[in-house]
Scaffold this motif. Structure first.
Motif, short mmCIF file in Angstrom:
data_model
loop_
_atom_site.label_atom_id
_atom_site.label_comp_id
_atom_site.label_asym_id
_atom_site.label_seq_id
_atom_site.Cartn_x
_atom_site.Cartn_y
_atom_site.Cartn_z
N THR A 197 0.77 -1.17 0.16
CA THR A 197 -0.08 -0.02 -0.05
C THR A 197 0.94 1.31 0.04
OG1 THR A 197 -1.96 -1.26 1.06
CG2 THR A 197 -1.86 1.21 1.40
N ARG A 246 -3.09 4.74 -2.45
CA ARG A 246 -4.45 4.54 -1.63
C ARG A 246 -4.73 5.13 -0.69
NH1 ARG A 246 -4.46 -1.11 -1.26
NH2 ARG A 246 -6.53 -0.89 -0.37
N MET A 251 -9.40 -0.48 4.26
CA MET A 251 -8.91 -0.86 2.99
C MET A 251 -8.38 -2.25 3.20
SD MET A 251 -6.53 2.34 1.96
CE MET A 251 -7.21 4.07 2.05
#
Length: 309
Positions: A150, A227, A308
């Motif tokens: 990420t 992200r 997420m």
């Protein structure tokens, strides 16, 4: 619009044409003649309607000079703008978002709030995408940002110094997130802000990546691959919101109710000091941002990353 901001709207399929104004030429010795020529060009286009979002004397003159029979602006007495409008809308209350305020100018055209559909398409070309792809893979982020890793972007800059959070605090937040979540940190920067990005990287104990110099189009493509974006109240925040990238935004002297990221999926961390009530925010000091604690930003980022993972 001004030339420097044009890339934000270039390629937008909802627009037929962008008419550019060069602010530098307007401020030079023959600026009056340059402005007059531009007004004449606008007049020849025979527009039907003008929506004046800016409520300024300059934009009022442009609206009137266009010859459009319907000129919609705000009723607010600012710089004499209202003189040039023949449809005047009462400005939205302070508790409304700026996007809603601007959309209210559609009401004289019979388009009411229940009909509003808000979207902000941003586009860039394949060359920009390829350029960002090369940078992305060089840094080991994975093709197209699809690697399990990420990437969280940190954007420390802002045009107004009073909106900038301290670089060492961004570094503390970034270090905590790397240790807790195993993410990668990408530090963004704009014109004149490279030293800010470097100061964060130097203050971090964990490894980070400083973004390359980008155009506005390339910055859009870069943000789209991340992200999460952690930033103050500045342009990249609203780019991320337009691209539907989750954000954590830090608000000091400006009001997040009016100027916050538009749409869902965002966390806002506000200074405990109430927003400034006047417009001279550039030189009013850093005590608003100084009052924002590291822990509050870390917690907001944790919430976003938790959604997420």
């Amino acid at each position: 619009m001004e030339e420097k901001a044009a890339p934000v709207l270039e390629g937008n399929r909802d627009l037929d044409e962008l008419i550019l104004l060069d602010r530098k030429k307007m401020s030079e010795g023959f600026g009056f003649f340059y402005f007059k020529r531009r007004l004449q060009e606008i007049r020849r286009k025979s527009f039907d309607v003008v929506l004046d979002l800016h409520n300024l004397l300059k934009t009022g003159i442009i609206a009137y000079a266009s010859g459009a029979p319907i000129r919609v602006g705000f009723r607010k007495l600012r710089e004499g703008n209202f003189i040039f409008m023949n449809r005047r809308v009462k400005p939205a209350a302070r508790h409304r978002h700026a996007v809603e305020k601007y959309l209210s100018l559609l009401e004289p055209l019979g388009i009411q709030e229940p009909q509003w559909v808000v979207r902000f398409p941003l586009v860039w070309n394949s060359q920009d995408e390829d350029w960002i792809e090369r940078f992305w893979t060089q840094q080991g982020f994975g093709r197209g940002g699809l690697k399990q890793e990420t990437v969280v972007a940190v954007n420390p800059g802002a045009h107004w110094p009073s909106k900038r959070w301290m670089p060492e605090r961004y570094a503390q937040v970034a270090d905590r997130l790397v240790k807790e979540h195993g993410i990668r940190i990408l530090i963004l920067w704009g014109p004149g802000e490279r030293p800010l990005a470097e100061s964060i990287a130097q203050a971090m104990s964990e490894k980070s990546v400083i973004a390359p110099e980008t155009t506005l189009k390339q910055l859009m493509a870069l943000i789209k691959r991340c992200r999460l974006l952690i930033t103050g109240d500045t342009g990249p925040l609203h780019m991320a919101a337009a691209l539907e990238i989750p954000t954590v935004s830090l608000f000091g002297p400006s009001d997040p109710v009016r100027n916050g990221p538009s749409g869902p999926g965002h966390e806002i961390v506000c200074s405990p000091i109430p927003p400034a009530t006047h417009w001279q925010k550039k030189e009013i000091g850093d005590h608003w941002m100084m009052a924002i604690p590291v822990e509050g930003v870390v917690e907001a980022a944790r919430k976003q990353l938790g959604r997420m993972m």
